[in-house]
Design a protein around this motif. Structure first.
Motif, mmCIF file in Angstrom:
data_model
loop_
_atom_site.group_PDB
_atom_site.id
_atom_site.type_symbol
_atom_site.label_atom_id
_atom_site.label_comp_id
_atom_site.label_asym_id
_atom_site.label_seq_id
_atom_site.Cartn_x
_atom_site.Cartn_y
_atom_site.Cartn_z
ATOM 1 N N THR A 1 0.808 -1.086 -0.047
ATOM 2 C CA THR A 1 0.075 -0.178 0.077
ATOM 3 C C THR A 1 1.008 1.356 -0.031
ATOM 4 O O THR A 1 2.004 1.323 0.956
ATOM 5 C CB THR A 1 -0.762 -0.018 1.111
ATOM 6 O OG1 THR A 1 -1.586 -1.277 1.286
ATOM 7 C CG2 THR A 1 -1.978 1.136 1.278
ATOM 8 N N THR A 2 0.644 2.083 -0.805
ATOM 9 C CA THR A 2 1.440 3.284 -0.905
ATOM 10 C C THR A 2 0.674 4.280 0.082
ATOM 11 O O THR A 2 -0.241 4.156 0.372
ATOM 12 C CB THR A 2 1.536 4.118 -2.211
ATOM 13 O OG1 THR A 2 -0.105 4.447 -2.662
ATOM 14 C CG2 THR A 2 2.051 3.412 -3.294
ATOM 15 N N HIS B 1 2.250 -2.299 -5.705
ATOM 16 C CA HIS B 1 1.828 -0.959 -5.256
ATOM 17 C C HIS B 1 0.352 -1.040 -5.523
ATOM 18 O O HIS B 1 -0.318 -2.129 -6.018
ATOM 19 C CB HIS B 1 2.462 0.095 -5.757
ATOM 20 C CG HIS B 1 2.568 0.291 -7.382
ATOM 21 N ND1 HIS B 1 1.258 0.523 -7.817
ATOM 22 C CD2 HIS B 1 3.309 -0.241 -8.139
ATOM 23 C CE1 HIS B 1 1.560 0.311 -9.253
ATOM 24 N NE2 HIS B 1 2.880 -0.059 -9.445
ATOM 25 N N ASP B 2 -0.392 -0.035 -5.240
ATOM 26 C CA ASP B 2 -2.096 -0.073 -5.380
ATOM 27 C C ASP B 2 -2.229 1.317 -6.364
ATOM 28 O O ASP B 2 -3.346 1.706 -6.046
ATOM 29 C CB ASP B 2 -2.469 0.343 -4.183
ATOM 30 C CG ASP B 2 -2.019 1.273 -3.148
ATOM 31 O OD1 ASP B 2 -1.193 2.215 -3.635
ATOM 32 O OD2 ASP B 2 -2.320 1.717 -2.228
ATOM 33 N N LYS C 1 -2.095 7.680 -4.425
ATOM 34 C CA LYS C 1 -3.092 7.103 -5.289
ATOM 35 C C LYS C 1 -3.745 8.193 -6.246
ATOM 36 O O LYS C 1 -3.823 8.144 -7.345
ATOM 37 C CB LYS C 1 -3.990 6.140 -4.648
ATOM 38 C CG LYS C 1 -4.322 4.977 -5.498
ATOM 39 C CD LYS C 1 -5.462 4.090 -4.519
ATOM 40 C CE LYS C 1 -6.205 3.140 -5.316
ATOM 41 N NZ LYS C 1 -6.934 2.124 -4.602
#
Lengths: 593, 593
Positions: free
Chosen positions: A74-75, A203-204, A80
C-alpha cells in the motif's frame, strides 16, 4: 514547511537562450510539432503539479512509508490520487510515441519536467519512471503484438512497469543470476526465482504491473550472454486486453531503507510465473540496457531536482536567519543581527549548490538533445556521433550529477545549522532520499568503470576525443570578453586529452590500473563537462543585458575560481599507479593485527 | 547484523610505538600512576563493554528512539541498564580527578576509550559525554561547595549533566540570547527562558540532571560579555545532598531528527527555575567554553568511531561479497565470482576509510597529549605551548575529523552497493548518526572561522608557525628511507606557511576575505596534520619489522599518493578573493529571475 518554486526562468533560459531549442526542433521534421510556446506551457503545467500535488505529500509519504501486508503493498496517503492525476494529465507518456498514446515530446524538454517531480517527491517519481523505462525497453525490443497489448496501458497509467534484475547474490554481476525460465509448449515460459531491490514491485497505484524480468533458460550460455528478458504481468492479460488470473509473481516483503520510504522496494518471488519472451533468447541484456540507460540519465535528474529543492530552502533560510554581524559592519543595524547571508562561508555553500544546479540542468538538456538526435534525426552521421556522445556521457549524467548533487544537498543542509538535522525542515529527508541515486542503477563506481573501460579504453579514446573536439571548437569561438571561461575550458580540455593518453597507456601495461583510477577519471570528465556547460551559459548570457544575465556570468566565474580547481586533484590521482591499492593482501582488509 | 571489534592492536601501536606514552606518563609526576599495562587493561575492558553492551542496543535504540510523554523522556530499551553498568564500571569519571571520584586517567587514553563507545553507540555515548563536560566546567569554575555537591554524583552516574546554550533565535550568536536570570534575595536566581537542541535535557538514566544554563541578568552588558552561567538542577538538592522538590525546569518536547534518535534532544523550558551562579556574573561564556572545547574534541572522536565501525563492516562485506572477476584473471576460480576486493575501486574506498582512521586516531591521541600537558605538566613554558597548540587544533579535531569521517562512512556505505542503503546492514544509521557531528557544538563552518580568525589572524599566525616548526623538526629527523613521507610533509608545511602569509595579508586588506576562505584553510591545516601523523606512524613502523608495520608504511604511501593531493585544490581556493562570493546582491540568492 519546505518550499519549492519551479525554476522556470532558468529552464527557459537554458532551452531558449543556451540551446536555442525551438530552432533545433523546427529544423527537424520529426520534432516540428514542438515550439517554444508549447514547451513553456508544458513546463508551467508541470510546475503547478509539482508544487501543488507532489510537494505536499513528500514529507507525509516519508513518515508513513510504503507498507507491506499479506502479499500486497500500500502506498502512503495521497499517492493514489496523485498518480491518477499525473496519469490523466498525460504525463507518463510525455516523451513516448504518439502511436502508443504518448505526446511525442523531446527529451530536452522531458528532463526538465522530470526535474520538478524529482525535486518535490522522488519517491513518487520512481513509480512512473519505471513505467516509462519499461515502455522504452518494450518499444525497442517487443513484438508488435506485445507493444499493442502493453504500451497504451502503460502510458495511460492503467498499468505500470518494473525492471527485475538484481538477485540476492547478483547485483552488478548479472552474469551469475539464477532465475530460471522454462519454455512451455505454448511458447510462454515459467519463470522461477527471487529478485530483490525491485522498485515499484508492488503497489496500489495501477490495475496491473508489467514486470520485465531477466532470467536464464536451462540451456543458456554461461555469463551475461545467456540472459533473456521476459514480460511477467502481475495479472495475466486476456486476449481481449482484459485482466485475467493473478500470476504467481508477487512481493515477499519490502525493504526498510535510509530514504525513498514511500517508494516500495520489493523482494519479488516468481514461482513458475507465466512469462513472455521479449525479442530473442539470450539477448535480454541489450533490451534491459535500453531501460537502464534511460534510468541512468534519470538518476542524474534526481540529483538535480534534489539539489534545486535544497538550494531554494537553504537560500530562504539564510535570508531569514539573523545571526552575527557582517565583518564590514552591521548590514541591518535596526535588527538584532544580520542575515547569515553576510557571511562569505554561507554564500560559498549556497553558490556551490546553485552552480551545481545551473550546470547540471544545462548538462541534462545537452544529453537530452543528444538523445533526441539519436531518436529523431534522419542524418545517419549525426546519429552515429550522438550515439557515441550518449554512450560517453550516460555515466557522467548518472554518477557525476548525483555525486555533485549529494555534496550540494549536504552544503544546503549545513546552511541550516542544527535545524538542518531536524525533520521538519525537510533537508535531512532530501539527503536520505537522494543518497540512493548514487547507488542504484549501477553504483557510481560501476558507472566510472563503464566510462573508463567500455567508453574510453575499449574505443581507444575515440568518444572522449570527439567530445573534446566539440568543446574546443565551441570555446575557441567565444568572444574575448569571455576569456576567463574560454581559457579555463580550453585548459581543462587539454588536461583531459593528456590524462586520457596516460590512461590508455597505463591500461595497456596493467589491467588493474583503470579500475582504481576510474572514479577520479569520471570526476575529471565531469568537471570538463560543467566547464563546457558554463561556457555555453556564458555565451548566451553575454549576448543579453540585465541583472539576470550578469549574475549568470558571476556564477560562471565562481565555478572557475572555486569548483574547477578540483580538477588538479583528480588529475594527480589518476596519475597514481594501482600498486598503491593492489599491493595489500586480501587479508589485510579484515585483519587488524 | 553489524560487527565491531575494537581496534586494540592499532590503539596499542599508537600509544606505545608512535607516542611512547608510558615514557611520557612516567616522566610526569602527576601521571606516574599510569603505565602501559594499566592503559591496555582499561582499553581491553572498554572493548568488552562496547562490543557486548552498547553495540547490541545501537540498532534497537535507533528503531525505538527516545520518547517524550507527559513532560518526561524515556530512553530506548536497554539504555538504562547499560548506563548503570557504565557508571558502575567507573567509566564516567575515567578522566576526572580522583578527588571527586574519578580515575585520573590521561586524555591520551580516554580518547581511545571514547572512540569505542562512539563506534558502537553514539546516541548512548552522548549521555555520559555531557555529564563529563558539565563536570569539567564545574571543576574549573564552580565554588568548592558546588564541586562537593555536584561532582561526585555526576562522576558516579547518579546524576547527569547538560549544557543549555542554544535558543530558537540564537545558535552561533550567543550574544543575543534572551533567557533571563533574576537574582533572589538569598543569592539564588530565577531562570526564565527556552533553550533548544539540549542533548540529554531529560531522560530516565539518572536520578537528577544538572543543567548548566547560559542566561542574562537584567543589567548585563549587551552581547557575549553579558552572559552568566548557572547550575539549574532538575531536582533541587537539599543541604544534606538528598533530592528536594522538582525545579521548574523541564522538557517541552523532543526533536525528531535525521539520526542519534536514541539521544533525547530536548526543547527545555525554564519557568523561574531556581539557579545557582557559577563563578561571577557576566563571565559565563569562559566557563561554558571549557565544556565546549572538551565536547569539540569529542565530536572528532565521534567521527573516528563511526569511521572505524564503518570500515570494519565494509571490509567484511567486501571480503564476503562475490561479484565479477579480477582484471588480471579469476582469483577464486572455484567460486562463481571473485570477492569484490579484487577491484581497485573497492580497495580505494576501503583504504580511504582506513587511512582516515589511522591518521585520525593518531591525531586524537596527539591532541589528547597536548591537553594532558596543559593539565598535568609543571613546566610553565610547555603548558603555554600546549595551550596554543590545543587552541589551534581544537577546530581541526572537531571539524576536520568529522568532515573526513563523514566522507569515509559514505565510502564505506558505497562498498555495500544497494545493501548499504538498507537498514539491516547498519551503514545508513551510521551515516545518519554521524552527520550531526559536523553540525553541533558549532558547525564545521564556525570551527573554520575560529581557526582562521581567532587562532590564526588574531595571533598573526603565531600558533600555526609554532606548529609548522614542530612538524618540520620532526620530518627533518626522519631516516632517508622515509623520504616519501618526509618530503611530502615538508612540502605541505611550506605550502601552509606560504598560504598563511597570504591569508594574513588578505585579511588585513579585506575583512570579508577570511570568512569565505575559512573552510578550505581548515582542510589545508587538516591535511598537513594528517601528513604529520603519518610521518609519526611511519617513523614508528619503520623501526619495527613484520607485516603489520609494513602495511602501515603502505598506508602512509596511499595517503600521500591519493589523499594529500587535495591540498592543491584547497590552496588554490584559499587564494581566491572574496569578490567571487560577495559580489552577489543579497536578493540574488532567493531570486530566480
Amino acid at each position: 514547511m519546505p518550499i519549492y518554486n519551479a525554476p522556470l526562468a532558468d529552464m527557459k533560459f537554458i532551452l531558449n537562450d543556451v540551446f536555442k531549442a525551438e530552432q533545433f526542433w523546427q529544423a527537424n521534421e520529426n520534432l516540428a510539432h514542438v515550439d517554444a510556446a508549447t514547451a513553456e506551457a508544458i513546463l508551467e503545467e508541470m510546475a503547478k503539479f509539482a508544487q501543488n500535488v507532489t510537494l505536499p505529500i513528500n514529507r507525509t509519504g516519508d513518515e508513513e512509508g510504503a507498507t507491506y501486508n499479506n502479499g500486497a503493498v500500500t502506498t502512503p496517503a495521497g499517492f493514489k490520487e496523485a498518480f491518477k492525476q499525473y496519469a490523466e494529465g498525460g504525463w507518463i507518456g510525455l516523451g513516448a510515441d504518439e502511436e502508443w498514446g504518448g505526446q511525442g515530446m523531446p527529451k530536452m524538454l522531458t528532463v526538465l519536467a522530470d526535474e520538478m517531480l524529482f525535486a518535490t517527491n522522488p519517491s513518487f517519481m520512481l513509480y512512473p519512471l519505471l513505467s516509462v523505462g519499461a515502455g522504452m525497453a518494450l518499444n525497442s525490443y517487443a513484438s508488435q503484438e506485445q507493444k499493442e497489448t502493453y504500451l497504451p496501458k502503460i502510458y495511460s497509467g492503467e498499468w505500470s512497469g518494473t525492471m527485475c534484475l538484481t538477485e540476492p547474490h547478483a547485483g552488478t554481476d548479472l552474469g551469475i543470476i539464477k532465475t530460471k525460465a522454462e519454455r512451455n509448449e505454448d511458447g510462454t515460459y515459467n519463470i522461477t526465482g527471487t529478485k530483490i531491490f525491485i522498485t515499484g514491485g508492488d503497489h496500489d497505484l495501477a490495475e496491473n504491473i508489467i514486470h520485465l524480468v531477466l532470467a536464464k533458460t536451462p540451456d543458456a550460455p554461461a555469463g551475461s550472454r545467456g540472459i533473456s528478458l521476459f514480460i511477467v504481468p502481475k495479472f495475466i492479460v486476456n486476449t481481449d486486453g482484459s485482466l485475467g488470473e493473478r500470476n504467481t509473481a508477487g512481493p515477499g516483503s519490502i525493504e526498510h531503507k535510509m530514504g525513498i520510504k514511500a517508494s516500495a522496494t520489493c523482494v519479488m518471488n516468481f514461482d513458475a510465473a507465466k512469462g513472455y519472451l521479449v525479442g530473442n533468447e539470450n539477448e535480454g541484456l541489450a533490451a534491459m540496457f535500453v531501460m537502464m540507460n534511460y534510468e541512468r540519465l534519470s538518476m542524474g535528474i534526481q540529483g538535480l531536482g534534489a539539489s534545486e529543492y535544497a538550494y531554494q530552502n537553504a537560500a530562504q533560510y539564510a535570508t531569514d536567519r539573523l545571526q552575527g554581524r557582517s565583518a564590514t559592519g552591521a548590514k541591518s543595524p535596526q535588527k538584532p543581527a544580520d542575515s547569515i547571508l553576510v557571511h562569505g562561508d554561507v554564500r560559498r555553500m549556497l553558490l556551490n549548490v546553485r552552480a551545481n544546479n545551473e550546470a547540471s540542468r544545462a548538462f541534462a538538456v545537452y544529453v537530452g538533445q543528444q538523445l533526441d538526435i539519436t531518436k529523431f534525426s534522419t542524418d545517419a552521421e549525426a546519429v552515429q556521433k550522438a550515439n557515441n556522445r550518449v554512450a560517453l556521457l550516460t555515466p557522467i549524467a548518472k554518477a557525476y550529477l548525483t555525486d555533485t548533487a549529494f555534496q550540494a544537498t549536504l552544503d544546503a543542509q549545513m546552511v541550516f545549522g542544527g535545524h538542518g538535522y531536524i525533520r521538519e525542515w525537510g533537508m535531512e529527508q532530501c539527503i536520505r532520499d537522494l543518497r540512493i541515486a548514487q547507488i542504484y542503477e549501477g553504483t557510481n563506481g560501476v558507472q566510472s568503470q563503464d566510462l573508463i573501460g567500455r567508453k574510453t579504453i575499449k574505443c581507444n579514446g575515440e568518444y572522449i576525443a570527439e567530445y573534446i573536439e566539440e568543446i574546443r571548437d565551441f570555446a575557441n569561438d567565444l568572444d574575448s570578453d569571455l576569456n576567463y571561461i574560454k581559457d579555463a575550458t580550453l585548459d581543462a580540455a587539454t588536461e583531459l586529452e593528456v590524462i586520457t593518453q596516460t590512461v590508455l597507456e597505463r591500461a595497456k601495461e596493467n589491467p588493474d590500473y583503470a579500475n582504481a583510477a576510474a572514479v577520479d577519471y569520471l570526476h575529471a570528465v565531469g568537471l570538463l563537462s560543467f566547464s563546457y556547460m558554463f561556457a555555453k551559459i556564458a555565451k548566451a548570457a553575454n549576448a543579453k543585458s540585465g541583472e539576470f544575465y550578469q549574475n549568470k556570468l558571476s556564477l560562471v566565474n565562481y565555478f572557475i575560481q572555486r569548483i574547477l580547481p578540483d580538477l588538479n586533484t583528480r588529475i594527480a590521482r589518476i596519475k597514481v599507479t594501482s600498486d598503491t591499492v593492489m599491493s595489500f593482501s586480501e587479508d589485510y582488509f579484515t585483519n587488524q593485527s
